[in-house]
Design a protein around this motif. Structure first.
Motif, PDB file in Angstrom:
ATOM      1  N   ASP A 118      -1.192  -4.302 -10.449  1.00 22.85           N
ATOM      2  CA  ASP A 118       0.254  -4.404 -10.263  1.00 22.85           C
ATOM      3  C   ASP A 118       0.606  -5.680  -9.508  1.00 22.85           C
ATOM      4  O   ASP A 118       1.566  -6.378  -9.846  1.00 22.85           O
ATOM      5  N   MET A 119      -0.172  -5.971  -8.482  1.00 24.68           N
ATOM      6  CA  MET A 119       0.076  -7.160  -7.668  1.00 24.68           C
ATOM      7  C   MET A 119      -0.134  -8.435  -8.484  1.00 24.68           C
ATOM      8  O   MET A 119       0.652  -9.375  -8.393  1.00 24.68           O
ATOM      9  N   VAL A 120      -1.192  -8.465  -9.285  1.00 25.11           N
ATOM     10  CA  VAL A 120      -1.462  -9.638 -10.126  1.00 25.11           C
ATOM     11  C   VAL A 120      -0.316  -9.835 -11.120  1.00 25.11           C
ATOM     12  O   VAL A 120       0.164 -10.956 -11.318  1.00 25.11           O
ATOM     13  N   LYS A 164       0.834  -1.202   0.000  1.00 30.07           N
ATOM     14  CA  LYS A 164       0.000   0.000   0.000  1.00 30.07           C
ATOM     15  C   LYS A 164       0.874   1.259   0.000  1.00 30.07           C
ATOM     16  O   LYS A 164       0.584   2.209  -0.731  1.00 30.07           O
ATOM     17  N   GLN A 189      -4.679 -17.134  -4.904  1.00 29.89           N
ATOM     18  CA  GLN A 189      -5.106 -15.727  -4.928  1.00 29.89           C
ATOM     19  C   GLN A 189      -5.685 -15.282  -3.587  1.00 29.89           C
ATOM     20  O   GLN A 189      -5.526 -14.131  -3.194  1.00 29.89           O
ATOM     21  N   THR A 228       0.623  -8.231   3.011  1.00 30.51           N
ATOM     22  CA  THR A 228       0.648  -6.769   2.963  1.00 30.51           C
ATOM     23  C   THR A 228       2.045  -6.168   2.883  1.00 30.51           C
ATOM     24  O   THR A 228       2.183  -5.002   2.549  1.00 30.51           O
ATOM     25  N   ALA A 247      -4.091 -12.063  -1.234  1.00 27.73           N
ATOM     26  CA  ALA A 247      -4.844 -10.903  -0.751  1.00 27.73           C
ATOM     27  C   ALA A 247      -4.499 -10.579   0.705  1.00 27.73           C
ATOM     28  O   ALA A 247      -4.665  -9.434   1.136  1.00 27.73           O
ATOM     29  N   ASP A 274      -1.421  -1.122  -7.087  1.00 27.59           N
ATOM     30  CA  ASP A 274      -2.836  -1.503  -7.137  1.00 27.59           C
ATOM     31  C   ASP A 274      -2.967  -3.000  -7.386  1.00 27.59           C
ATOM     32  O   ASP A 274      -1.972  -3.710  -7.537  1.00 27.59           O
ATOM     33  N   SER A 275      -4.184  -3.468  -7.430  1.00 27.70           N
ATOM     34  CA  SER A 275      -4.404  -4.909  -7.567  1.00 27.70           C
ATOM     35  C   SER A 275      -3.858  -5.442  -8.887  1.00 27.70           C
ATOM     36  O   SER A 275      -3.348  -6.559  -8.945  1.00 27.70           O
TER      37      SER A 275
END
Length: 76
Positions: free
Chosen positions: A35-37, A27, A53, A60, A57, A32-33
């Motif tokens: 980027d994480m994927v 964070k 997955q 962190t 989530a 963002d999601s």
């Protein structure tokens, strides 16, 4: 694994590598999601492991991700 993740983040997202620490949160890096994927897909391909997955989530920090990947590699 921590070194590999910080190198990836520095190369892909242009973060100064010396600013990335074990407790740096995704964070705080404003990832963002998507980027994480993308990062997870790249890591899966490079390391030959599958990430859940739902587990992803919950992660962190860079350190939590490093520990998670090490665990997956040891299961393998």
């Amino acid at each position: 694994m921590f070194e590999r993740i910080t190198t990836y983040l520095a190369e892909q997202f242009d973060f100064p590598k010396d600013s990335l620490h074990w407790d740096t949160t995704f964070k705080s890096l404003q990832l963002d999601s998507m980027d994480m994927v993308e990062m997870m897909m790249d890591m899966e391909e490079e390391l030959g492991v599958d990430f859940d997955q739902n587990d992803m989530a919950e992660l962190t920090t860079i350190g939590e991700l490093a520990d998670y990947i090490e665990k997956k590699l040891n299961e393998g």
